[in-house]
Design an enzyme around this catalytic site. Structure first.
Site, PDB file in Angstrom:
ATOM      1  N   CYS A  73      32.558  34.339  34.945  1.00  0.00           N
ATOM      2  CA  CYS A  73      34.424  33.763  34.473  1.00  0.00           C
ATOM      3  C   CYS A  73      34.529  33.490  32.932  1.00  0.00           C
ATOM      4  CB  CYS A  73      34.716  32.443  35.424  1.00  0.00           C
ATOM      5  SG  CYS A  73      36.220  31.943  34.779  1.00  0.00           S
ATOM      6  N   VAL A  74      34.921  34.494  33.149  1.00  0.00           N
ATOM      7  CA  VAL A  74      35.542  35.172  31.182  1.00  0.00           C
ATOM      8  C   VAL A  74      36.212  33.543  30.999  1.00  0.00           C
ATOM      9  CG1 VAL A  74      37.943  35.539  31.539  1.00  0.00           C
ATOM     10  CG2 VAL A  74      36.891  36.031  29.308  1.00  0.00           C
TER      11      VAL A  74
END
Lengths: 130, 132, 100
Positions: free
Chosen positions: A78-79
């Site tokens: 997840c960024v």
């Protein structure tokens, strides 16, 4: 059957990544499909290429990388969670003018939409965490 | 309200001690823009997330729980709070943060306090369960 | 529905929350530190015995072995499964809830 696996803890601190890895491997061996493994919270730390554990310990990050390569797994970090914790691919490192990228091979960085998308498309979702 | 999957975001930890609840809210806010039937549940220490009067000035941490109110701007189905979790923690039902939805005329509070038995039915009627 | 629990009942209340919110007839799988809940003779045995009347309770074999627990140490009625059995439980049930 089509699974999505969510890993919410990093390597070594918690057992979650190992359990998720063993589950994923077993599901694949039984002929099921893992459409995505999504790494969230401290789970993004599974995506660092900079881990050097003692030689007598399993290399869980490398094991994920190998499995991704062997089985064409989609390992997504997840960024937003990754940026908080310093896990960057080339593009993100450049964009934030950081000294170096450190995303391990076999992983890619993407948004939370990839988790929601996978949970809509998959038949089962399992969360491994603390 | 979408005809998509029923997705329940379960919160079982309080704020600030760990980042789980804050990042779980970020997932819920992203999930809310997908056309699915999204609900949230607050169980165990998760009920502390909806306690009013939080101030993080002294902590110098982000006071993220105010952002639960933003859920009212999306098509969230319901926000469930388990009564038993409130009771054992000395929390009053009538004193929970409200998440209000409905722009013109007839606003309603999405927060609904339910018993364990009612929540059991909610949990078992979902397609996807996401928890921190 | 499959409910997994990964916490020792002596550390956190997750298993009790699971027992409060899992519908009778559900499958409950104890993994990681939750396998300690299946030890015979602990103060948690009465709660576990009660739960066994409502649920099918499983423990993950590799987690037992790692913690020095063999099948003779378990509360009777608790069944050990391997990772393949874990996958089968996830397939058999429509949804999985992880009580962390």
């Amino acid at each position: 059957m089509n699974f999505v696996v969510v890993v919410n803890e990093g390597p070594y601190q918690h057992q979650a990544s190992y359990t998720a890895y063993r589950f994923t491997r077993s599901a694949l061996e039984k002929g099921h499909k893992i459409m995505r493994v999504f790494f969230y919270h401290d789970g993004v730390n599974n995506g660092t290429s900079l881990t050097v554990p003692p030689q007598d310990e399993p290399q869980i990050v490398k094991q994920w990388c190998q499995l991704a390569q062997d089985r064409d797994l989609d390992l997504v970090v997840c960024v937003a969670a990754a940026q908080r914790r310093g896990i960057m691919d080339h593009r993100e490192a450049e964009r934030h003018e950081l000294s170096a990228p450190n995303l391990a091979p076999g992983f890619r960085i993407a948004g939370l939409g990839q988790l929601i998308d996978a949970s809509i498309d998959a038949e089962r979702l399992l969360v491994f965490g603390d | 309200m979408g005809d998509g999957k029923k997705i329940l975001f379960i919160n079982r930890r309080g704020p600030y001690g760990t980042i789980y609840a804050q990042e779980a809210l970020e997932v819920a806010l992203v999930g809310a823009v997908f056309d699915q039937k999204i609900s949230l549940a607050f169980i165990d220490d998760g009920v502390f997330l909806l306690r009013p009067g939080q101030s993080t000035v002294g902590l110098q941490m982000k006071q993220f729980t105010a952002a639960y109110r933003a859920l009212g701007d999306f098509e969230i189905h319901r926000v469930y709070v388990e009564r038993e979790s409130l009771q054992v923690r000395g929390m009053k039902e009538e004193n929970l943060m409200e998440i209000v939805t409905g722009p013109d005329g007839g606003t309603r509070n999405l927060v609904k306090v339910v018993s364990s038995v009612e929540l059991m039915d909610v949990i078992h009627s979902q397609d996807v369960l996401l928890n921190d | 529905m499959l409910h997994t629990v990964n916490k020792s009942p002596f550390e956190k209340d997750s298993l009790n929350t699971c027992f409060r919110l899992a519908r009778p007839g559900s499958d409950v799988l104890l993994i990681e530190d939750a396998v300690y809940a299946a030890l015979a003779g602990s103060c948690f045995e009465p709660a576990m015995s009660e739960a066994l009347a409502r649920y099918s309770v499983f423990v993950l074999k590799a987690d037992l072995e790692a913690r020095g627990i063999d099948s003779g140490d378990l509360i009777s009625g608790v069944r050990a499964v391997d990772y393949s059995g874990f996958v089968d439980l996830a397939v058999k049930n429509d949804t999985v809830q992880s009580w962390l």
